[in-house]
Design a protein around this motif. Sequence first.
Motif, PDB file in Angstrom:
ATOM      1  N   GLY A   1       0.649  -1.207   0.012  1.00 55.72           N
ATOM      2  CA  GLY A   1      -0.094  -0.108   0.122  1.00 55.72           C
ATOM      3  C   GLY A   1       0.965   1.222  -0.068  1.00 55.72           C
ATOM      4  O   GLY A   1       1.726   1.270   0.679  1.00 55.72           O
ATOM      5  N   SER A   2       0.546   2.021  -0.691  1.00 54.41           N
ATOM      6  CA  SER A   2       1.066   3.456  -0.601  1.00 54.41           C
ATOM      7  C   SER A   2       0.331   4.581   0.016  1.00 54.41           C
ATOM      8  O   SER A   2      -0.748   4.515   0.372  1.00 54.41           O
ATOM      9  N   VAL A   3       1.029   5.717   0.449  1.00 50.85           N
ATOM     10  CA  VAL A   3       0.385   6.523   1.492  1.00 50.85           C
ATOM     11  C   VAL A   3      -0.952   7.253   1.104  1.00 50.85           C
ATOM     12  O   VAL A   3      -0.793   7.619  -0.338  1.00 50.85           O
ATOM     13  N   ASN A   4      -1.933   7.115   1.593  1.00 51.56           N
ATOM     14  CA  ASN A   4      -3.248   7.332   1.017  1.00 51.56           C
ATOM     15  C   ASN A   4      -3.637   6.827  -0.305  1.00 51.56           C
ATOM     16  O   ASN A   4      -4.354   7.746  -1.116  1.00 51.56           O
ATOM     17  N   GLY A   5      -3.163   5.902  -0.685  1.00 48.10           N
ATOM     18  CA  GLY A   5      -3.640   5.250  -2.011  1.00 48.10           C
ATOM     19  C   GLY A   5      -2.955   5.867  -3.211  1.00 48.10           C
ATOM     20  O   GLY A   5      -3.511   5.911  -4.211  1.00 48.10           O
ATOM     21  N   LEU A   6      -2.140   6.657  -2.828  1.00 49.08           N
ATOM     22  CA  LEU A   6      -1.333   7.559  -4.346  1.00 49.08           C
ATOM     23  C   LEU A   6      -0.892   6.344  -5.402  1.00 49.08           C
ATOM     24  O   LEU A   6      -0.246   5.561  -5.023  1.00 49.08           O
ATOM     25  N   VAL A   7      -1.467   6.882  -6.545  1.00 48.24           N
ATOM     26  CA  VAL A   7      -1.071   6.015  -7.609  1.00 48.24           C
ATOM     27  C   VAL A   7      -0.609   7.122  -8.958  1.00 48.24           C
ATOM     28  O   VAL A   7      -1.328   7.720  -9.097  1.00 48.24           O
ATOM     29  N   GLU A   8       0.484   6.586  -9.587  1.00 47.53           N
ATOM     30  CA  GLU A   8       1.016   7.285 -10.360  1.00 47.53           C
ATOM     31  C   GLU A   8       0.267   7.128 -11.831  1.00 47.53           C
ATOM     32  O   GLU A   8      -0.162   5.918 -12.331  1.00 47.53           O
ATOM     33  N   ILE A   9      -0.232   8.251 -12.803  1.00 49.40           N
ATOM     34  CA  ILE A   9      -0.570   7.873 -13.944  1.00 49.40           C
ATOM     35  C   ILE A   9       0.048   8.357 -15.204  1.00 49.40           C
ATOM     36  O   ILE A   9      -0.126   8.129 -16.146  1.00 49.40           O
ATOM     37  N   MET A  10       0.836   9.123 -14.715  1.00 49.45           N
ATOM     38  CA  MET A  10       2.014   9.643 -15.822  1.00 49.45           C
ATOM     39  C   MET A  10       3.417  10.166 -15.258  1.00 49.45           C
ATOM     40  O   MET A  10       3.167  10.477 -13.918  1.00 49.45           O
ATOM     41  N   ARG A  11       4.256  10.078 -15.915  1.00 47.68           N
ATOM     42  CA  ARG A  11       5.156  10.805 -15.651  1.00 47.68           C
ATOM     43  C   ARG A  11       5.933  12.041 -16.271  1.00 47.68           C
ATOM     44  O   ARG A  11       5.705  11.745 -17.611  1.00 47.68           O
ATOM     45  N   GLY A  12       6.644  13.092 -15.917  1.00 49.12           N
ATOM     46  CA  GLY A  12       7.041  14.001 -16.917  1.00 49.12           C
ATOM     47  C   GLY A  12       6.227  15.133 -16.876  1.00 49.12           C
ATOM     48  O   GLY A  12       4.904  14.865 -16.501  1.00 49.12           O
ATOM     49  N   CYS A  13       6.411  16.200 -17.468  1.00 49.29           N
ATOM     50  CA  CYS A  13       5.574  17.322 -17.783  1.00 49.29           C
ATOM     51  C   CYS A  13       6.112  18.014 -19.119  1.00 49.29           C
ATOM     52  O   CYS A  13       7.230  18.120 -19.348  1.00 49.29           O
ATOM     53  N   PRO A  14       5.141  18.338 -20.091  1.00 52.92           N
ATOM     54  CA  PRO A  14       5.425  19.004 -21.290  1.00 52.92           C
ATOM     55  C   PRO A  14       5.696  20.621 -21.054  1.00 52.92           C
ATOM     56  O   PRO A  14       6.167  21.168 -22.090  1.00 52.92           O
ATOM     57  N   ARG A  15       5.485  21.320 -20.045  1.00 54.62           N
ATOM     58  CA  ARG A  15       5.137  22.755 -20.018  1.00 54.62           C
ATOM     59  C   ARG A  15       6.553  23.411 -19.799  1.00 54.62           C
ATOM     60  O   ARG A  15       6.699  24.629 -20.061  1.00 54.62           O
ATOM     61  N   GLY A  16       7.554  22.855 -19.509  1.00 54.70           N
ATOM     62  CA  GLY A  16       9.042  23.427 -19.597  1.00 54.70           C
ATOM     63  C   GLY A  16       9.498  24.579 -18.478  1.00 54.70           C
ATOM     64  O   GLY A  16      10.047  25.673 -18.786  1.00 54.70           O
ATOM     65  N   CYS A  17       8.480  24.732 -17.469  1.00 54.20           N
ATOM     66  CA  CYS A  17       8.832  25.774 -16.526  1.00 54.20           C
ATOM     67  C   CYS A  17      10.239  25.575 -15.880  1.00 54.20           C
ATOM     68  O   CYS A  17      10.693  24.738 -15.532  1.00 54.20           O
ATOM     69  N   LYS A  18      11.142  26.916 -15.865  1.00 53.10           N
ATOM     70  CA  LYS A  18      12.295  26.879 -15.778  1.00 53.10           C
ATOM     71  C   LYS A  18      12.765  26.524 -14.259  1.00 53.10           C
ATOM     72  O   LYS A  18      13.861  26.007 -13.938  1.00 53.10           O
TER      73      LYS A  18
END
Length: 498
Positions: free
Chosen positions: A208-225
């Motif tokens: 079990g993960s804390v409070n049921g956290l489950v990953e749906i994707m990794r990374g981000c396309p927005r490019g914030c510096k």
Amino acid sequence: MTSDRTMMSNHHGKEFLGFVATAPPIFLPERLWEFIASPKVKVDSMGRPREAPYGMRKIEAILQEKGFNAAIIDPDYLGKYLDSMKVLMLSHHDYFGYGPPSSEWWSLTGKEPLNRRSFIKLMNKPEIRKAKEKGVKIIAGGPAAWQWLYEVKKLIEWGVDTVVDGEGEKVVIDLVERALNNDPLPKYVYVGAEDVPSVDEIPIIRGGSVNGLVEIMRGCPRGCKFCSVTLRPLRFIPIDKIVKEIQVNLSAGVKGTILHSEDVLLYHADGVKPRPEPILKLHEEVVKLVGDKGSFAWSHVSLSALKYAEENYKLISRLMHEYLLTESRRFIGVEVGIETGSVRLAKEIMRGKSLPYPIENWPDIVEDAFRIMHENFIIPAATVILGFPGETGDDVVKTIELIERLKDYRSLIVPMFFVPMGSLKKGEWFIREYLKREHVDALLKIYNHSIYWAEDIMKNFYLKSPANLPVRILLKLFIRYAKRQVNKYVGKIEEYIR
């Protein structure tokens, strides 16, 4: 595998309470502060927690998959394994309190945040000292691995053999094999974009993960510096894997789920434009599993994606009223990033954050998204960053003006001092000594906003069950204390300005 108590906790089943561990223990004794932020988690007879940090669960899973006798152990049970432990692995979101918002509270109050104090307490345990004397290798990783570069003396003092900075699934097996064979270990391993695991190489968690956290994707396309996540490639986790992980959590007795991504609404999106079909399908499958009474949250969404999804597809209102809101689930929580109200500064540091809308519309995008969340019972914890490189007094005034526009929308806003990360990692830390009059005004505006809405949220939504009454009382007392202390701290800060 282990971490300190601020990580090895489910925060009473309320992720927002985890933020309390980033502050120093003021007003209440440290043990009570820790009880509010990080109560002990349920464990089995072997000291294995029912819920553990998600990233640690991933590393545990890949090690077990490859045949290693690996397990996450609650920090109070390390002594049981002194005779069998060969490698001790550590993870943390904020080892030394250098991340936001810990570093800000530390700078403002002059007192170390709870998470730093808790981790140092863990590393000074006699069990860890004895483990090192027996030749146990220590490998540290997690999102805050970079902080060891600022604490080299402690790295040497505690005998940390290797630090892994970045996604660890592909590199951890080799490192553990070297450690078990007493082969030389690199002191620091940086996992670049070319070394991250593919979707097929990311394992399914086995506990079990804390409070049921489950990953749906990794990374981000927005490019914030200012963000390190944008340095990693985008990968979508298939729904069947997401479903299996939720089933693992339910089997462990975790009664809800948190969908985790840097931007949940970009799951299988068309670039930065949300697509309703995959989002609705995902939520349909999740709600089937967690039911009407299970808790539910999103880890993060972008304000621009939320605005686009609602204005083009009515997606937010559909999700909330057709899938998520129930008699027992009256709201959902999410973290969002405002960062600045200055269009000039936004163009410099986060031009992609507003897409598919022009960055010139950023303040309007923020307000529109807050209105949509308020109307649909989504309670955001929003971040604002002060002290960006090149920030001017006028930039801060624009942020103050934006916060004023948000006063009618239910939300918590968390001010953070700039920490050099991402492509801005060579920048200068923002600390109390750099505060200007405008920063003080911004802090006061943000604190008053958050205290007002915290009282409303506590009254109408949060910790309503009788079991949470002690925490509810302590939080109410803390809010009253905070209201009295804001002006006191502002006065101290103004002395620095003068």
